[in-house]
Motif scaffolding. Structure first.
Motif, PDB file in Angstrom:
ATOM      1  N   HIS A 218       0.972  -1.317   0.140  1.00  0.00           N
ATOM      2  CA  HIS A 218       0.347   0.290   0.422  1.00  0.00           C
ATOM      3  C   HIS A 218       0.751   1.145   0.196  1.00  0.00           C
ATOM      4  CE1 HIS A 218      -3.872   2.680   0.526  1.00  0.00           C
ATOM      5  NE2 HIS A 218      -2.457   3.139   2.076  1.00  0.00           N
TER       6      HIS A 218
ATOM      7  N   GLU B 103      -0.544   2.331 -11.817  1.00  0.00           N
ATOM      8  CA  GLU B 103       0.056   4.245 -12.355  1.00  0.00           C
ATOM      9  C   GLU B 103       0.534   3.743 -13.608  1.00  0.00           C
ATOM     10  OE1 GLU B 103       2.548   5.878  -8.943  1.00  0.00           O
ATOM     11  OE2 GLU B 103       1.279   4.389  -7.823  1.00  0.00           O
TER      12      GLU B 103
ATOM     13  N   LEU C 268      -2.711   9.129  -5.575  1.00  0.00           N
ATOM     14  CA  LEU C 268      -1.606   8.359  -4.911  1.00  0.00           C
ATOM     15  C   LEU C 268      -0.106   8.804  -4.493  1.00  0.00           C
ATOM     16  CD1 LEU C 268      -1.813   4.937  -7.660  1.00  0.00           C
ATOM     17  CD2 LEU C 268      -3.427   5.427  -5.343  1.00  0.00           C
TER      18      LEU C 268
ATOM     19  N   ASN D 207       0.005  10.243  -0.770  1.00  0.00           N
ATOM     20  CA  ASN D 207      -0.608   9.390   0.247  1.00  0.00           C
ATOM     21  C   ASN D 207       0.909   8.037  -0.074  1.00  0.00           C
ATOM     22  OD1 ASN D 207      -3.113  10.294   0.816  1.00  0.00           O
ATOM     23  ND2 ASN D 207      -4.175   8.474  -0.457  1.00  0.00           N
ATOM     24  N   ARG D 208       2.195   8.570  -0.481  1.00  0.00           N
ATOM     25  CA  ARG D 208       3.064   7.626  -0.466  1.00  0.00           C
ATOM     26  C   ARG D 208       4.139   8.198   0.111  1.00  0.00           C
ATOM     27  NH1 ARG D 208       2.537   6.131  -6.242  1.00  0.00           N
ATOM     28  NH2 ARG D 208       4.631   7.830  -6.338  1.00  0.00           N
TER      29      ARG D 208
END
Ligand code: G1P
Length: 297
Positions: A68, A76, A91, A94-95
Motif C-alpha cells: 500500500h 499507475e 496516490l 499518500n505515498r
C-alpha cells in the motif's frame, strides 16, 4: 537539549480476530474508513506531526501494508496512459518518500511492549513516537503534532489521554495525574495496564499515542509479562517514570477505537460526514434508520 522526534513506530502485527472473517486475508489495518485504509489515517497523522521515518512492526500476512505504501507500477502506468491525473496525484500524495519506511516483523504475539522492542535497532538512540493504528483521531491539528508541541517545551515522555466511562477502565491503560503543566497537560504520577474493575486510579485512559525516550528499550528487554500474560509497554513506562518525567496531554479532537465494531462504524460515519456530498445522502438515511429502522430494509 530536547532532541527532535523524527521517527514513529506503528505496531501492526495484531491478528484482528474481532473482525473475522473480514480479516482472514486482509489485515485489520487495511479495512477502510470511507475511502482510505485505517493505516493511511494514522500515517497521515504522523507525517502531519513532522515524522520523517515510519517503522511498521508487522507479522505474517501483513505484506499488503507494505504494498500500500509502495508504487503500484501497473496501476499507475495504466492511469498515466489514460490521463487520469487526479487519481495519480492522490496516490502520489499518500505515498511516503522513498526510504522513509522500514518494516520489521514481530515473530510471535508476545504483547505491545515486545512489538515496540522489535523496532529498537531501527529507532536507535533517539526519542520517538508510537501510534497504535487501532485508534484513529479526528482533529483540526494532528494529535501527534499537539503532543510534539508539548514535548518541544517539556522534553521527557508524553502520553495522549482521554476520559473513559468508569465501567470501561479495565479495557485500557489508565494514568493518574499530579501537577498541572497547563490547561491540557499534567505530570503523570502512576499508570496501570488494564486495572481490575473498580481499582482504576482514575478514568483517564492511554489513547494509543506516545512520545518516548530510547531508554524504554532496555527496560522492555527485561520486562516480565503483565496483564493478559503479555509484555506490556505500560509496565516498562512505569519503571522509566522513576527516572524520567511523563506528561499527559488531553488532546483536542475525538478518537475512534477501530479495534471494535461500534468504533469502526462510528469512524466511517464521522469521516463520511466530512464530505458534503456524502453527508447529503447519509443524513436522511440515518434519520430514517432511527425513526423507522425496518422501513430502511
Ligand atoms: C493498548 C495499550 C493500552 C491502551 C490501548 C489504547 O492496549 O496497552 O494501554 O489504553 O492500547 O487502545 P490494547 O488495545 O492493545 O489491548
Amino acid at each position: 537539549m530536547i532532541k527532535p522526534i523524527r521517527k514513529a513506530i506503528l505496531p501492526v502485527a495484531g491478528l484482528g480476530t474481532r473482525f473475522l472473517p473480514a480479516t482472514k486475508a486482509v489485515p485489520k489495518e487495511m479495512l477502510t474508513i470511507v475511502d482510505r485504509p485505517i493505516i493511511q489515517y494514522v500515517v497521515d497523522e504522523a507525517r502531519a506531526a513532522g515524522i520523517e521515518h515510519i517503522v511498521f512492526v508487522t507479522g505474517r500476512n501483513k505484506h499488503v501494508i507494505e504494498d500500500h505504501f509502495d508504487i503500484a507500477y501497473e496501476l499507475e502506468d495504466t492511469l498515466k496512459s489514460r490521463n487520469k491525473s487526479a487519481a495519480l496525484e492522490l496516490l502520489e500524495k499518500n505515498r511516503p518518500l522513498p526510504g522513509s519506511t522500514s518494516f520489521t516483523r514481530q515473530q510471535a504475539p508476545l504483547g505491545l511492549g515486545h512489538a515496540i522492542w522489535c523496532a529498537r535497532d531501527i529507532i536507535g538512540d533517539e526519542p520517538f513516537a508510537i501510534l497504535l493504528p487501532d485508534v484513529i483521531i479526528k482533529s483540526q491539528t494532528s494529535c501527534l503534532k499537539q503532543m510534539v508541541d508539548l514535548y518541544n517545551n517539556e522534553g521527557g515522555n508524553v502520553i495522549a489521554v482521554e476520559e473513559v466511562p468508569e465501567d470501561q477502565t479495565h479495557q485500557y491503560g489508565i494514568v493518574e495525574l499530579s501537577d498541572q503543566i497547563n490547561s491540557n497537560a499534567s505530570r503523570i504520577s502512576n499508570m496501570v495496564e488494564k486495572p481490575e474493575p473498580g481499582t482504576a486510579p482514575s478514568n483517564l485512559m492511554i489513547t494509543g499515542r506516545y512520545i518516548l525516550q530510547p531508554e524504554i528499550f532496555d527496560l522492555l528487554s527485561k520486562q516480565s509479562t503483565g496483564a493478559g500474560g503479555e509484555i506490556q509497554l505500560t509496565d516498562s513506562m512505569l519503571t522509566l517514570m522513576k527516572e524520567q518525567s511523563f506528561s499527559s496531554l488531553t488532546f483536542k479532537g475525538r478518537s475512534y477505537d477501530c479495534g471494535n465494531k461500534a468504533g469502526f462504524l462510528s469512524a466511517n460515519i464521522a469521516f463520511g460526514m466530512d464530505d458534503p456530498k456524502l453527508a447529503e445522502e447519509l443524513v436522511p438515511f440515518m434519520r430514517e434508520m432511527i425513526d423507522q429502522p425496518l422501513a430502511a430494509e
